[in-house]
Design a protein around this motif. Structure first.
Motif, mmCIF file in Angstrom:
data_model
loop_
_atom_site.group_PDB
_atom_site.id
_atom_site.type_symbol
_atom_site.label_atom_id
_atom_site.label_comp_id
_atom_site.label_asym_id
_atom_site.label_seq_id
_atom_site.Cartn_x
_atom_site.Cartn_y
_atom_site.Cartn_z
ATOM 1 N N UNK A 1 -3.054 13.033 -0.846
ATOM 2 C CA UNK A 1 -3.179 12.530 -2.212
ATOM 3 C C UNK A 1 -4.610 12.099 -2.477
ATOM 4 N N UNK A 2 -5.103 12.369 -3.672
ATOM 5 C CA UNK A 2 -6.483 12.007 -3.990
ATOM 6 C C UNK A 2 -6.664 10.489 -4.033
ATOM 7 N N UNK A 3 -5.700 9.797 -4.602
ATOM 8 C CA UNK A 3 -5.804 8.345 -4.700
ATOM 9 C C UNK A 3 -4.577 7.668 -4.092
ATOM 10 N N UNK B 1 -5.040 8.334 11.452
ATOM 11 C CA UNK B 1 -4.754 7.005 11.994
ATOM 12 C C UNK B 1 -5.036 5.967 10.916
ATOM 13 N N UNK B 2 -3.978 5.364 10.403
ATOM 14 C CA UNK B 2 -4.076 4.310 9.395
ATOM 15 C C UNK B 2 -3.281 3.124 9.930
ATOM 16 N N UNK B 3 -3.957 2.008 10.172
ATOM 17 C CA UNK B 3 -3.329 0.907 10.896
ATOM 18 C C UNK B 3 -3.688 -0.445 10.281
ATOM 19 N N UNK B 4 -2.956 -1.471 10.725
ATOM 20 C CA UNK B 4 -3.356 -2.843 10.461
ATOM 21 C C UNK B 4 -4.435 -3.235 11.471
ATOM 22 N N UNK B 5 -5.244 -4.188 11.086
ATOM 23 C CA UNK B 5 -6.339 -4.621 11.957
ATOM 24 C C UNK B 5 -5.831 -5.127 13.310
ATOM 25 N N UNK C 1 -5.696 1.456 -8.167
ATOM 26 C CA UNK C 1 -5.799 2.743 -7.486
ATOM 27 C C UNK C 1 -7.153 2.838 -6.782
ATOM 28 N N UNK C 2 -7.162 3.430 -5.606
ATOM 29 C CA UNK C 2 -8.406 3.596 -4.866
ATOM 30 C C UNK C 2 -8.420 4.954 -4.176
ATOM 31 N N UNK C 3 -9.624 5.439 -3.915
ATOM 32 C CA UNK C 3 -9.789 6.758 -3.322
ATOM 33 C C UNK C 3 -9.123 6.820 -1.952
ATOM 34 N N UNK C 4 -8.474 7.920 -1.676
ATOM 35 C CA UNK C 4 -7.831 8.153 -0.388
ATOM 36 C C UNK C 4 -8.830 7.854 0.749
ATOM 37 N N UNK C 5 -8.585 6.826 1.557
ATOM 38 C CA UNK C 5 -9.538 6.480 2.616
ATOM 39 C C UNK C 5 -9.639 7.530 3.719
ATOM 40 N N UNK D 1 0.837 -1.197 0.000
ATOM 41 C CA UNK D 1 0.000 0.000 0.000
ATOM 42 C C UNK D 1 0.875 1.251 0.000
ATOM 43 N N UNK D 2 0.601 2.125 -0.955
ATOM 44 C CA UNK D 2 1.300 3.405 -1.070
ATOM 45 C C UNK D 2 0.244 4.516 -0.996
ATOM 46 N N UNK D 3 0.558 5.592 -0.270
ATOM 47 C CA UNK D 3 -0.397 6.690 -0.209
ATOM 48 C C UNK D 3 0.094 7.837 0.636
ATOM 49 N N UNK D 4 -0.685 8.886 0.642
ATOM 50 C CA UNK D 4 -0.365 10.069 1.427
ATOM 51 C C UNK D 4 -1.641 10.746 1.872
ATOM 52 N N UNK D 5 -1.553 11.440 2.985
ATOM 53 C CA UNK D 5 -2.729 12.062 3.582
ATOM 54 C C UNK D 5 -3.423 13.026 2.634
#
Length: 228
Positions: free
Chosen positions: A108-110, A173-177, A127-131, A102-106
């Motif tokens: 970033x749109x996607x 907060x972005x975490x593993x389950x 690609x998926x929408x920034x959660x 998983x790659x992303x940024x706070x």
């Protein structure tokens, strides 16, 4: 040898029976009415149930759960995967039961999910929408609906099977389950209790109808997402 194999098979069968029995006793089933097989065969629903499994111990302290809430948003709806109402506030949880990198940024749109395809083959990318954006939107319209000033906590939960390769985050907060229980306990300790048992019951009663929507609304919600 056959005796041992038979005992092992009986053990597995008994274990499965216990899992199914506990499932039909759970708040997840009572709210969603999803059969055990329907839940297990759907990656998203299974992820939601596993999230509930991490936090259900809080039910003894008054926590209440809701799943798949379709919150009004102008002429559309926005869907909250898992919501927990607890003394320290409303926990809005976005479920991403993804594997891979998983790659992303706070900001970033996607974001990107990369799935290795084996030696000599190019990795597959989705690609998926920034959660973070998604959950902020959920909270925005949830506040409008409730018209109540209470603490709301956004948590993005990914599968334990994924690897965070590059996440540029500030306060989100972005975490593993597997880390969900500890994170919620940390938030609960840091935040003063703001919701009484009556507040929790009132919020639950007000929001429950939004998790029991008809199939027509569900399909319209999906169609709106596809059109976008």
């Amino acid at each position: 040898m056959y005796y041992i194999i038979g005992l092992f098979a009986l053990f597995l069968l008994a274990r499965m029976f216990v899992h199914v029995f506990l499932y039909y006793k759970s708040a997840y089933f009572k709210i969603t009415n999803n059969s055990y097989l329907k839940m297990r065969r759907d990656k998203g629903r299974y992820g939601e149930y596993l999230i509930y499994g991490q936090l259900k111990f809080l039910e003894k302290d008054g926590a209440k759960f809701l799943f798949n809430l379709y919150i009004p948003k102008a002429d559309e709806t926005t869907e909250i995967d898992v919501l927990m109402i607890y003394g320290s506030g409303v926990y809005v949880i976005e479920n991403k039961n993804y594997s891979g990198w998983i790659f992303g940024g706070e900001n970033l749109r996607t974001w990107t999910q990369t799935l290795p395809q084996g030696k000599g083959r190019a990795a597959h990318k989705e690609h998926f929408l920034n959660p973070v954006f998604q959950n902020n939107l959920h909270i925005k319209y949830l506040r409008k609906l409730l018209e109540k000033d209470c603490a709301m906590h956004s948590i993005i939960v990914f599968s334990n099977r994924c690897v965070f390769k590059k996440l540029e985050l500030d306060k989100s907060i972005v975490i593993h389950r597997r880390d969900l229980k500890g994170i919620v306990q940390s938030i609960d300790k840091a935040v003063a209790s703001s919701l009484s048992n009556k507040d929790i019951a009132d919020l639950f009663a007000k929001l429950r109808p939004y998790s029991n929507v008809d199939e027509k609304l569900r399909q319209q919600h999906i169609a709106n997402i596809i059109n976008k």
